[in-house]
Scaffold this active site. Structure first.
Site, PDB file in Angstrom:
ATOM      1  N   THR A  32      13.418   4.779  10.300  1.00  0.00           N
ATOM      2  CA  THR A  32      14.535   3.984  10.586  1.00  0.00           C
ATOM      3  C   THR A  32      14.061   2.495   9.990  1.00  0.00           C
ATOM      4  O   THR A  32      12.907   2.027  10.082  1.00  0.00           O
ATOM      5  CB  THR A  32      14.794   3.679  11.956  1.00  0.00           C
ATOM      6  OG1 THR A  32      15.143   4.964  12.366  1.00  0.00           O
ATOM      7  CG2 THR A  32      15.824   2.720  12.128  1.00  0.00           C
ATOM      8  N   HIS A  61       4.553 -10.137   2.203  1.00  0.00           N
ATOM      9  CA  HIS A  61       3.802 -11.226   2.732  1.00  0.00           C
ATOM     10  C   HIS A  61       2.897 -11.888   1.794  1.00  0.00           C
ATOM     11  O   HIS A  61       2.079 -12.691   2.025  1.00  0.00           O
ATOM     12  CB  HIS A  61       2.791 -10.494   3.911  1.00  0.00           C
ATOM     13  CG  HIS A  61       1.556  -9.824   3.214  1.00  0.00           C
ATOM     14  ND1 HIS A  61       0.192 -10.343   3.674  1.00  0.00           N
ATOM     15  CD2 HIS A  61       1.685  -8.611   3.034  1.00  0.00           C
ATOM     16  CE1 HIS A  61      -0.471  -9.250   3.106  1.00  0.00           C
ATOM     17  NE2 HIS A  61       0.107  -8.211   2.743  1.00  0.00           N
ATOM     18  N   THR A  87       0.535  -1.117   0.036  1.00  0.00           N
ATOM     19  CA  THR A  87       0.134  -0.036   0.034  1.00  0.00           C
ATOM     20  C   THR A  87       0.718   1.290  -0.091  1.00  0.00           C
ATOM     21  O   THR A  87       0.748   2.177  -0.838  1.00  0.00           O
ATOM     22  CB  THR A  87      -0.870   0.123   1.091  1.00  0.00           C
ATOM     23  OG1 THR A  87      -1.753  -1.049   1.341  1.00  0.00           O
ATOM     24  CG2 THR A  87      -1.734   1.282   1.419  1.00  0.00           C
ATOM     25  N   ASN A 123      -5.801  -9.274  -7.761  1.00  0.00           N
ATOM     26  CA  ASN A 123      -5.739 -10.311  -6.518  1.00  0.00           C
ATOM     27  C   ASN A 123      -7.005 -11.123  -6.345  1.00  0.00           C
ATOM     28  O   ASN A 123      -6.716 -12.032  -5.711  1.00  0.00           O
ATOM     29  CB  ASN A 123      -5.429  -9.165  -5.387  1.00  0.00           C
ATOM     30  CG  ASN A 123      -6.598  -8.041  -5.493  1.00  0.00           C
ATOM     31  OD1 ASN A 123      -6.477  -7.294  -6.526  1.00  0.00           O
ATOM     32  ND2 ASN A 123      -7.314  -7.769  -4.529  1.00  0.00           N
ATOM     33  N   CYS A 148      -9.598  -7.570   2.045  1.00  0.00           N
ATOM     34  CA  CYS A 148      -9.799  -6.429   2.671  1.00  0.00           C
ATOM     35  C   CYS A 148     -11.352  -5.971   2.712  1.00  0.00           C
ATOM     36  O   CYS A 148     -11.579  -4.898   3.464  1.00  0.00           O
ATOM     37  CB  CYS A 148      -8.838  -5.283   2.022  1.00  0.00           C
ATOM     38  SG  CYS A 148      -8.235  -5.551   0.524  1.00  0.00           S
TER      39      CYS A 148
HETATM   40  C1  LIG Z   1      -2.496  -6.384  -6.008  1.00  0.00           C
HETATM   41  C2  LIG Z   1      -2.349  -5.951  -4.552  1.00  0.00           C
HETATM   42  N1  LIG Z   1      -1.821  -4.476  -4.202  1.00  0.00           N
HETATM   43  C3  LIG Z   1      -1.815  -4.166  -2.935  1.00  0.00           C
HETATM   44  C4  LIG Z   1      -1.878  -4.926  -1.955  1.00  0.00           C
HETATM   45  C5  LIG Z   1      -1.887  -4.017  -0.516  1.00  0.00           C
HETATM   46  O1  LIG Z   1      -1.002  -4.927   0.128  1.00  0.00           O
HETATM   47  P1  LIG Z   1      -0.632  -4.490   1.731  1.00  0.00           P
HETATM   48  O2  LIG Z   1      -1.926  -4.585   2.525  1.00  0.00           O
HETATM   49  O3  LIG Z   1       0.254  -5.394   2.088  1.00  0.00           O
HETATM   50  O4  LIG Z   1      -0.320  -3.121   1.875  1.00  0.00           O
HETATM   51  C6  LIG Z   1      -2.614  -6.123  -1.873  1.00  0.00           C
HETATM   52  C7  LIG Z   1      -2.918  -7.033  -1.097  1.00  0.00           C
HETATM   53  O5  LIG Z   1      -3.951  -7.725  -0.873  1.00  0.00           O
HETATM   54  C8  LIG Z   1      -2.732  -6.521  -3.418  1.00  0.00           C
HETATM   55  O6  LIG Z   1      -3.414  -7.923  -3.686  1.00  0.00           O
END
Ligand SMILES: Cc1ncc(COP(=O)(O)O)c(C=O)c1O
Length: 380
Positions: free
Chosen positions: A238, A202, A73, A152, A325
């Protein structure tokens, strides 16, 4: 309580044992601040530098083109808000797609509030952006084109190389969110021809709370966070040394395992699909049949609510309705809506994603449980 089979690797992955081992000394012993000039600091700095090289090697970039961030993000925000800030006196327009993650769409909407013009390009029924639609949207004052590498929710892979060539020929900077692609398909910044590329630890067996932004040398980019000089002034704060060490090791593993990983993920994903299709007449695939991440299966169960189905199967399978999310909200997926999928089919959709630890046994167990759950919750 038995543990349900985990088939939600697009939401997050477990930390690989090799990654946990690599991190451990940096949690327990080597606590130095990489900015300190004494031995403690130097050891931490060396670890961060090594990780930066490993991340760069995964995507074919140079170590000095990697900005380490707190998550994908943050990397997306830095790319979108940072490029537009750097170009704000000359350009006023941004292009993105209707199926982007909120971590791209929301910064673009913020730009719109601030007076930028934002074109959100539509996708076809498989979730693909037509490069010609992007070409049509491009203007002389387009600062940035941001199109994800792989989605995603449905796994559709976008023709980013073609889009990047078109956008760069008009002088626009090109960003791609590759958070879901790394470790599953080859990701090479030169082959893609992008200026900026986002990674999320992750999603490929590193820890949560660490990501990276590839920034091609010479790309106009202003920081979003301002503070001290870390990350060449682009990301002050940091460094999270243990998480960064883990990101590096995960990148090394992903690079080493990629050919095998893609075969393994696809085999299990397709065997799950075949088992479901054999027992569920009119099961529908959402996403591109071929241009799709090898681990992602988004299917609509007929005459059923995906939510009710997953609730019924929850003791046996952990999968998701779409993006983790917005798993709490009742609305159907914006990605499926953008693909022109109607309410009935969209509400029956379930996203199943396989990972490196997934086994044949797990797939068989999950398929049985999902079919049983469908028979329980389907409307007659
Ligand atoms: C395509 C994509 N972009 C960005 C993100 C955001 O990742 P994070 O929540 O680790 O910032 C995700 C997480 O599901 C994702 O699938």
């Amino acid at each position: 309580m038995k543990t349900p089979v985990y088939l939600d690797y697009n939401a997050t992955t477990p930390v690989a044992p090799e990654v946990a081992d690599a991190i451990d000394p940096y949690l327990r012993e080597h606590f130095g601040n990489p900015s300190s000039s004494h031995a403690y600091g130097r050891r931490a700095r060396e670890a961060v530098d090594r990780a930066r090289k490993q991340v760069a090697a995964l995507i074919g970039g140079r170590p000095d083109e990697i900005v380490l961030t707190g998550c994908a993000t943050e990397a997306n925000n830095l790319a979108i808000l940072g490029v537009t800030r750097a170009l704000r006196t000359a350009r006023r327009h941004v292009v993105t797609s209707a199926v982007e993650h909120p971590a791209v769409l929301q910064p673009c909407l913020r730009l719109r509030e601030d007076g930028w013009e934002v074109t959100i390009v539509a996708v076809d029924q498989d979730g693909r952006v037509d490069p010609q639609a992007v070409a049509h949207a491009l203007r002389d004052d387009t600062a940035l084109v941001s199109i994800m590498l792989a989605n995603n929710e449905v796994g559709t892979i976008q023709p980013v190389a073609e889009i990047a060539a078109l956008a760069r020929s008009r002088g626009a900077v090109v960003h791609t969110d590759a958070a879901q692609a790394a470790g599953k398909i080859p990701v090479d910044v030169a082959a893609l021809g992008v200026d900026l590329l986002t990674l999320a630890g992750h999603k490929f067996y590193a820890t949560k709370g660490v990501g990276a932004l590839y920034v091609r040398a010479g790309t106009p980019l202003a920081p979003v966070l301002v503070g001290a000089e870390h990350e060449r002034h682009l990301r002050p704060g940091t460094e999270n040394v243990p998480a960064i060490v883990g990101l590096g090791e995960a990148a090394r593993l992903a690079r080493e395992r990629l050919p095998h990983a893609a075969v393994h993920l696809r085999k299990l994903r397709d065997s799950l699909h075949a088992l479901l299709a054999a027992s569920v007449p009119r099961l529908e695939l959402n996403g591109h049949p071929d241009h799709r991440l090898p681990n992602t299966l988004n299917v609509s169960f007929p005459r059923a609510s995906g939510r009710a189905l997953l609730e019924s199967a929850e003791g046996d399978v952990a999968a998701s309705l779409g993006a983790a999310c917005h798993a709490e909200s009742d609305s159907v997926s914006g990605v499926l809506a953008a693909m022109g999928i109607g309410y009935e089919r969209a509400s029956g959709a379930v996203r199943i994603s396989t990972g490196m630890p997934t086994t044949e046994d797990e797939v068989r167990h999950a398929a049985r449980a999902l079919v049983d759950a469908w028979r329980t919750v389907r409307r007659t």
